[in-house]
Scaffold this motif. Structure first.
Motif, PDB file in Angstrom:
ATOM      1  N   ASP A  71     -48.783  16.784  32.035  1.00 44.43           N
ATOM      2  CA  ASP A  71     -49.804  16.206  32.913  1.00 44.43           C
ATOM      3  C   ASP A  71     -51.002  17.146  33.019  1.00 44.43           C
ATOM      4  N   GLU A  72     -50.747  18.466  33.074  1.00 46.24           N
ATOM      5  CA  GLU A  72     -51.850  19.442  33.188  1.00 46.24           C
ATOM      6  C   GLU A  72     -52.793  19.317  31.987  1.00 46.24           C
ATOM      7  N   THR A  73     -52.209  19.232  30.791  1.00 47.15           N
ATOM      8  CA  THR A  73     -53.037  19.123  29.578  1.00 47.15           C
ATOM      9  C   THR A  73     -53.838  17.833  29.632  1.00 47.15           C
ATOM     10  N   TYR A  74     -53.168  16.745  29.977  1.00 51.66           N
ATOM     11  CA  TYR A  74     -53.858  15.456  30.048  1.00 51.66           C
ATOM     12  C   TYR A  74     -55.022  15.525  31.036  1.00 51.66           C
ATOM     13  N   GLU A  75     -54.753  16.090  32.221  1.00 55.24           N
ATOM     14  CA  GLU A  75     -55.801  16.132  33.257  1.00 55.24           C
ATOM     15  C   GLU A  75     -56.989  17.009  32.824  1.00 55.24           C
ATOM     16  N   ALA A  76     -56.708  18.117  32.153  1.00 56.02           N
ATOM     17  CA  ALA A  76     -57.796  18.996  31.682  1.00 56.02           C
ATOM     18  C   ALA A  76     -58.675  18.256  30.663  1.00 56.02           C
ATOM     19  N   ILE A  77     -58.037  17.499  29.780  1.00 54.39           N
ATOM     20  CA  ILE A  77     -58.798  16.794  28.733  1.00 54.39           C
ATOM     21  C   ILE A  77     -59.532  15.582  29.308  1.00 54.39           C
ATOM     22  N   GLN A  78     -58.929  14.960  30.285  1.00 53.41           N
ATOM     23  CA  GLN A  78     -59.611  13.841  30.957  1.00 53.41           C
ATOM     24  C   GLN A  78     -60.892  14.356  31.649  1.00 53.41           C
ATOM     25  N   ALA A  79     -60.762  15.498  32.362  1.00 59.09           N
ATOM     26  CA  ALA A  79     -61.918  16.075  33.067  1.00 59.09           C
ATOM     27  C   ALA A  79     -62.993  16.500  32.067  1.00 59.09           C
ATOM     28  N   MET A  80     -62.557  17.118  30.973  1.00 58.48           N
ATOM     29  CA  MET A  80     -63.502  17.563  29.930  1.00 58.48           C
ATOM     30  C   MET A  80     -64.251  16.369  29.343  1.00 58.48           C
ATOM     31  N   SER A  81     -63.548  15.255  29.105  1.00 59.92           N
ATOM     32  CA  SER A  81     -64.174  14.059  28.523  1.00 59.92           C
ATOM     33  C   SER A  81     -65.268  13.543  29.442  1.00 59.92           C
ATOM     34  N   LEU A  82     -65.010  13.584  30.745  1.00 59.49           N
ATOM     35  CA  LEU A  82     -66.024  13.132  31.709  1.00 59.49           C
ATOM     36  C   LEU A  82     -67.221  14.083  31.690  1.00 59.49           C
ATOM     37  N   GLN A  83     -66.952  15.385  31.528  1.00 58.65           N
ATOM     38  CA  GLN A  83     -68.059  16.361  31.434  1.00 58.65           C
ATOM     39  C   GLN A  83     -68.929  16.095  30.201  1.00 58.65           C
ATOM     40  N   LEU A  84     -68.324  15.483  29.172  1.00 56.74           N
ATOM     41  CA  LEU A  84     -69.091  15.147  27.961  1.00 56.74           C
ATOM     42  C   LEU A  84     -69.835  13.823  28.141  1.00 56.74           C
ATOM     43  N   SER A  85     -69.778  13.262  29.363  1.00 57.35           N
ATOM     44  CA  SER A  85     -70.377  11.950  29.664  1.00 57.35           C
ATOM     45  C   SER A  85     -69.761  10.825  28.833  1.00 57.35           C
ATOM     46  N   LYS A  86     -68.474  10.989  28.543  1.00 58.47           N
ATOM     47  CA  LYS A  86     -67.740   9.943  27.820  1.00 58.47           C
ATOM     48  C   LYS A  86     -66.784   9.263  28.796  1.00 58.47           C
ATOM     49  N   ILE A  87     -66.238   8.133  28.354  1.00 55.91           N
ATOM     50  CA  ILE A  87     -65.264   7.436  29.193  1.00 55.91           C
ATOM     51  C   ILE A  87     -63.890   7.523  28.528  1.00 55.91           C
ATOM     52  N   PRO A  88     -62.971   8.280  29.172  1.00 58.18           N
ATOM     53  CA  PRO A  88     -61.647   8.434  28.561  1.00 58.18           C
ATOM     54  C   PRO A  88     -60.723   7.265  28.905  1.00 58.18           C
ATOM     55  N   VAL A  89     -59.894   6.897  27.944  1.00 52.10           N
ATOM     56  CA  VAL A  89     -58.868   5.878  28.189  1.00 52.10           C
ATOM     57  C   VAL A  89     -57.539   6.462  27.713  1.00 52.10           C
ATOM     58  N   GLU A  90     -56.529   6.388  28.569  1.00 49.20           N
ATOM     59  CA  GLU A  90     -55.218   6.987  28.263  1.00 49.20           C
ATOM     60  C   GLU A  90     -54.373   6.035  27.413  1.00 49.20           C
ATOM     61  N   VAL A  91     -53.822   6.569  26.342  1.00 51.78           N
ATOM     62  CA  VAL A  91     -53.073   5.750  25.397  1.00 51.78           C
ATOM     63  C   VAL A  91     -51.809   6.500  24.988  1.00 51.78           C
ATOM     64  N   LYS A  92     -50.706   5.758  24.802  1.00 53.42           N
ATOM     65  CA  LYS A  92     -49.480   6.421  24.333  1.00 53.42           C
ATOM     66  C   LYS A  92     -49.511   6.567  22.811  1.00 53.42           C
ATOM     67  N   ASP A  93     -48.630   7.433  22.325  1.00 52.76           N
ATOM     68  CA  ASP A  93     -48.646   7.799  20.908  1.00 52.76           C
ATOM     69  C   ASP A  93     -47.851   6.805  20.058  1.00 52.76           C
ATOM     70  N   PHE A  94     -48.471   5.664  19.740  1.00 49.26           N
ATOM     71  CA  PHE A  94     -47.865   4.693  18.826  1.00 49.26           C
ATOM     72  C   PHE A  94     -48.856   4.399  17.709  1.00 49.26           C
ATOM     73  N   PRO A  95     -48.366   3.963  16.538  1.00 46.98           N
ATOM     74  CA  PRO A  95     -49.253   3.827  15.373  1.00 46.98           C
ATOM     75  C   PRO A  95     -50.559   3.094  15.673  1.00 46.98           C
ATOM     76  N   GLY A  96     -51.659   3.704  15.257  1.00 46.31           N
ATOM     77  CA  GLY A  96     -52.992   3.115  15.429  1.00 46.31           C
ATOM     78  C   GLY A  96     -53.528   3.226  16.851  1.00 46.31           C
ATOM     79  N   PHE A  97     -52.719   3.809  17.748  1.00 47.81           N
ATOM     80  CA  PHE A  97     -53.096   3.926  19.177  1.00 47.81           C
ATOM     81  C   PHE A  97     -53.497   2.529  19.681  1.00 47.81           C
ATOM     82  N   VAL A  98     -54.624   2.371  20.365  1.00 43.74           N
ATOM     83  CA  VAL A  98     -55.062   1.011  20.741  1.00 43.74           C
ATOM     84  C   VAL A  98     -56.193   0.555  19.813  1.00 43.74           C
ATOM     85  N   SER A  99     -57.182   1.458  19.629  1.00 43.63           N
ATOM     86  CA  SER A  99     -58.395   1.060  18.897  1.00 43.63           C
ATOM     87  C   SER A  99     -58.069   0.529  17.500  1.00 43.63           C
ATOM     88  N   ASN A 100     -57.369   1.338  16.707  1.00 45.30           N
ATOM     89  CA  ASN A 100     -57.143   0.921  15.322  1.00 45.30           C
ATOM     90  C   ASN A 100     -56.014  -0.092  15.168  1.00 45.30           C
TER      91      ASN A 100
END
Ligand code: NAI
Length: 283
Positions: free
Chosen positions: A161-190
């Motif tokens: 959870d700590e790693t996830y939260e750090a990366i979520q916060a970092m993504s927001l600092q990059l002015s991006k919108i993070p979406v949480e996805v589990k590790d399955f083939p192609g994730f959601v996008s592909n």
């Protein structure tokens, strides 16, 4: 843990974009590539984009200079020793990526988070190559990175959870919108995009319509900004085939079988925009 310094590995079309966005958002960035020419091309490309932004009044000269001041170049992974986060964006090949992660695991301090920009490879498997699988995560940026808002954050089986939260916060600092996805083939996008592209190729293969007409239907009828075959050429047909194979193998479901026409184009070296020919011709 605050992330201050980031290494981006791979100065290709994704890595250069990621480095630019991180530096523009105030992070110290080390851009790494094992190929000196690729590294130079990457930094030249960033400089050109920043200059264009200044010309278009999206950025001041001072902001451009400050961004470039936060960027330095590296050609050894040992430099990752000074970084809080490493974002890997080398070629989409499991052996190359796992070799990079094994080295990073040796060179970086305990707190460093190791992220991959992979578009299809399992984060859980990459993480298992390290002694810190809880600090390994997927940060899937979209192309072109400075423009596209989304970051798919992929949690491997052991990502904490700590790693996830750090990366979520970092993504927001990059002015991006993070979406949480589990590790399955192609994730959601592909998982959603690639079968649509593959189906568009099937409609051409079966003679239902020409590439131009398939794209026209999806643009005018579905309001897609770009038709699926134009998009496939832009992504690269080899990459599209590779991702379909990952989906096909990963789910073992025949609905993901790659279209024979896609295979044939790749075998012919018609890889899309980057080779001058795919479903369309490029000069
Ligand atoms: P690219 O081929 O443009 O760049 C890859 C770079 O990595 C090259 O400059 C190469 O010299 C460097 N490289 C290779 N092995 C290396 C190593 N061991 N150490 C340091 N540098 C190394 O590739 P691209 O398109 O930027 O893709 C990179 C990653 O991003 C891939 O995993 C890809 O699946 C993913 N991705 C690509 C997207 C796209 O639209 N092209 C979109 C989202 C993710």
């Amino acid at each position: 843990m605050a992330i201050k310094k980031v290494m981006v590995i791979g100065a290709g079309q994704m890595g250069a974009g990621i480095a630019q966005v991180c530096a523009q958002s105030g992070f110290e960035v080390l851009l790494n590539d094992r190929d000196k020419d690729a590294l130079q091309a990457g930094i030249n490309g960033i400089e050109k984009l920043l200059t264009r932004n200044v010309e278009k009044d999206r950025l001041t000269e001072e902001e451009k200079a400050a961004t470039l001041g936060r960027l330095s170049l590296s050609n050894t992974l040992k430099d990752a020793a000074s970084c809080d986060l490493v974002i890997e964006a080398v070629v989409e090949n499991m052996d190359v990526k796992t070799a990079v992660f094994r080295e990073l695991d040796m060179y970086t301090p305990k707190h460093t988070i190791l992220a991959s920009n992979t578009s299809s490879l399992p984060i859980t498997e990459i993480a298992a190559e390290t002694k810190r699988p809880d600090q390994v995560i997927g940060m899937h940026f979209m192309n072109p990175v400075p423009v596209m808002k989304l970051i798919e954050i992929i949690r491997g089986l052991q990502t904490s959870d700590e790693t996830y939260e750090a990366i979520q916060a970092m993504s927001l600092q990059l002015s991006k919108i993070p979406v949480e996805v589990k590790d399955f083939p192609g994730f959601v996008s592909n998982r959603i995009l690639m079968p649509m592209i593959n189906e568009a190729i099937y409609t051409v293969y079966e003679g239902v319509a020409t590439p131009k007409d398939v794209d026209q239907v999806m643009k005018l009828g579905m309001n897609h900004p770009m038709g699926p075959l134009t998009l496939a050429d832009f992504i690269g047909l080899d990459t599209c085939l590779y991702i379909m194979e990952v989906l096909h193998e990963g789910f073992g479901d025949s609905k993901y079988r790659p279209c024979p026409l896609l295979r044939q184009y790749v075998k012919a070296g018609w890889l899309g925009k980057k080779t001058g020919k795919g479903f369309y011709e490029y000069r």
